[in-house]
Design a protein around this motif. Structure first.
Motif: not given
Length: 650
Positions: A148-159, A167-174, A180-185
């Motif tokens: 709830x503190x991120x400024x969207x859009x963001x990209x979630x990536x595997x280190x 890699x996943x683009x996230x455009x909103x908090x919903x 997060x779950x899918x990218x981690x898996x």
């Protein structure tokens, strides 16, 4: 000059054929690996020795470090070339090679750990003053607090990610929790490490990378840059060198920062420093790939340097034979990745049999591939069929040559992105270089092929092929004899039924009847993969391949239809239709990555119900109508065969 006597290539597919070619030119023997899925690859016969990897999973085969080391030792190889993907950026594998006295054709294990891991690489770049995007690091559990503190859009990536995976683009908090779950898996499955990071996302960005090289004597050079902006699902499909339409200042800054990074890391062998560039030419370090890149051929064309040869020479202990000033970029080059996928259906990968795979044989065209002219496409691997590379004095000439090469590439049996690539190359958005990384995901429908509906030409082509398939020249038609009537053939093309019969009038002319309408045809000429005839004074050119005894893939005007004897289908009853509507089946083989729905849940049309990973690509299965979930018959991680029942709907 030092060279290796024998190397092992710890990979599969086109990169094996590519490395083998250069190694043999240098007088180096090559050992290759293959599985039961790989018997249609040309390098198995071309290698000095091919070793079968037994097993049904990647962990058993191309990710089995211990087994590969044992094979290398048993075959007395001097070095291992890891190619790209699989173990190519695995520092532990590189360390294992070093421990048993086998040279690693790549950077040192310590450098792989530093630059191959996204967090350490980004922190290293930041300390050197190389621009990076702001990021937060941690496991999925640790990163949830930022929702709830991120400024969207963001990209979630595997280190530990790479190759467009994790890699996943996230455009909103919903959507944050699910991504997060899918990218981690996905990170855990592909890289064995579920660590993630969240990064700012740049809209309408370009992806530009710099090829760097380091030798054993502290020398580091760049081989200019590549543009890799044309992507789908974060994976590149068209690459070019040099990057077009950027300022000399930006170009120089990219080169300078890439070399600075490589020198500071004491980098050895081939590597690629990747940057993201915004609309105002601000650039940011993304990552460093500590291996050879899929797109290295475009660099080879514009610099006239064999990248694989330099890899082998440096790993063998040689110093560069040239200076930075001697690495000159001339002309322009493009590479298109030809994939077995369906652009009209979200680029969903296609497995099956290539009934025809005939690359253009032109001096101006380079094709890096390894499949035979007929081959099986396995769902276990990336759907890449081949890479088509063309050059020119300038970008437009290289693009023109590429369009011709793709149009001349004869490929049938599975759906491919050939038409999509060709249409994209002809479009103003690419010609004017106004494309950005998300373009193909957003606007693929603008460049999908216009499908020609079946007509009498496809049916007449089938008639000639079915009559003359036993021969291989135009003389085959004489075997039928003058005025000899043929039986009526009942055919199916794109769910339409046709009836065709015919007879030969004289040495040049035929009388054919299609659905009670008569046609005069002449001059049928039968060649390998091609058929030509004249219909109503208009020439018809056909590309064909055989699926079964009397069924053929027939291509006319860049549209392919399967033409086959009519199969009488039982009429779908109302109860059948209702049963079909209540069942959700897997459209392809693969692994269940994510299940979104639970029994009793109401779903609306378009809602994602599950994700199936196939050929290293994730495919979202969505509801095609409003309904309620009755039962879920699969679990995450489960392997599917294709056409498996996965969800029941009420």
């Amino acid at each position: 000059m030092k060279i290796f006597n024998r190397i092992l290539i710890a990979n599969r597919g086109e990169i094996v054929a590519r490395i083998l070619k250069t190694a043999h030119q240098m007088g180096t023997e090559v050992v290759v690996l293959y599985t039961s899925d790989d018997t249609d690859h040309t390098y198995i016969k071309a290698a000095d020795k091919a070793v079968l990897l037994k097993g049904n999973t990647l962990a058993d085969t191309f990710l089995n470090k211990e087994r590969i080391i044992d094979i290398a030792l048993a075959n007395s190889v001097d070095a291992i070339h890891p190619g790209y993907g699989f173990l190519s950026e695995n520092a532990d594998f590189a360390q294992m090679c070093k421990a048993v006295g086998i040279k690693w054709i790549g950077p040192s294990p310590n450098v792989i750990r530093l630059m191959g891991y996204k967090r350490s690489a980004r922190e290293f770049a930041e300390k050197l003053g190389v621009p990076v995007l702001h990021a937060r690091y941690g496991s999925a559990d640790e990163l949830r607090k930022y929702r709830d503190v991120l400024q969207y859009p963001v990209m979630i990536k595997a280190q530990a990610g790479g190759g467009g995976k994790g890699m996943r683009i996230v455009r909103n908090a919903e959507d944050f929790e699910d991504a997060l779950h899918i990218t981690g898996r996905e990170a855990g499955m592909f890289f064995g490490d579920e660590s993630l990071y969240i990064e700012e996302f740049i809209e309408e960005a370009r992806h530009i990378e710099v090829q760097v090289f380091g030798d054993n004597f502290g020398n580091v050079i760049h081989m200019h840059e590549r543009e890799c902006t044309v992507q789908r699902r974060h994976q590149k499909i068209i690459e070019e060198a040099p990057a077009a339409g950027i300022s000399d200042a930006l170009r120089g800054s990219l080169h300078q920062n890439a070399v600075k990074l490589a020198k500071a890391a004491k980098y050895r062998n081939a590597g690629t420093v990747e940057f993201i560039v915004d609309r105002n030419e601000n650039f940011y370090f993304l990552e460093m790939n500590t291996r050879i890149q899929v797109e290295h051929p475009v660099t080879e064309l514009v610099t006239n340097i064999d990248v694989v040869k330099e890899q082998l020479l440096i790993a063998a202990g040689n110093e560069f034979a040239f200076t930075q000033d001697e690495v000159i970029c001339r002309g322009h080059a493009l590479e298109c990745r030809l994939y077995a996928e369906d652009p009209e259906n979200g680029f969903m990968p296609q497995n099956g049999t290539l009934t025809l795979n005939a690359a253009p044989e032109l001096k101006s065209v380079r094709v890096d591939g390894s499949f035979e002219k007929t081959a099986g496409m396995s769902s276990a691997y990336d759907p890449l069929i081949a890479k088509v590379i063309t050059g020119g004095n300038d970008r437009l000439e290289a693009m023109k040559n590429m369009i011709g090469a793709l149009e001349d590439y004869k490929i049938q049996g599975v759906k491919t992105n050939k038409g999509f690539l060709t249409n994209l190359l002809k479009s103003p958005v690419l010609i004017q270089n106004k494309i950005y990384t998300q373009y193909c995901d957003l606007y693929a429908d603008r460049h999908t092929d216009f499908v020609v509906l079946p007509d009498e030409r496809f049916v007449i082509a089938w008639f000639f092929l079915n009559s003359g398939i036993t021969g291989r020249s135009s003389s085959v038609w004489s075997k039928l004899g003058n005025w000899r009537h043929q039986q009526v053939n009942n055919l199916t093309v794109a769910d339409k039924t046709y009836h065709v019969s015919g007879y030969k009038i004289n040495d040049a002319d035929w009388q054919l009847t299609v659905n009670a309408k008569n046609y005069r045809c002449s001059q049928p000429r039968f060649m390998e993969y091609e058929l030509q005839f004249v219909l109503l004074n208009e020439p018809v050119k056909v590309t064909w391949s055989q699926k079964t005894d009397r069924s053929f893939y027939i291509e006319i005007d860049h549209t392919i239809h399967l033409v086959q004897p009519n199969i009488v289908k039982r009429k779908l009853t109302e109860s059948d239709a209702q049963l079909k509507a209540r069942n959700v089946v897997s459209p392809l083989p693969g692994r269940v990555m994510r299940v979104y729905v639970t029994p009793g849940e109401k779903v609306v049309k378009g809602k994602a119900m599950l994700v199936i990973e196939s050929m290293k690509i994730e495919n979202r299965i969505v509801a095609d109508h409003d309904s309620t979930v009755k039962s879920v018959l699969v679990t995450e991680g489960q392997q599917l065969n294709g056409n498996d029942l996965v969800i029941e709907l009420e």
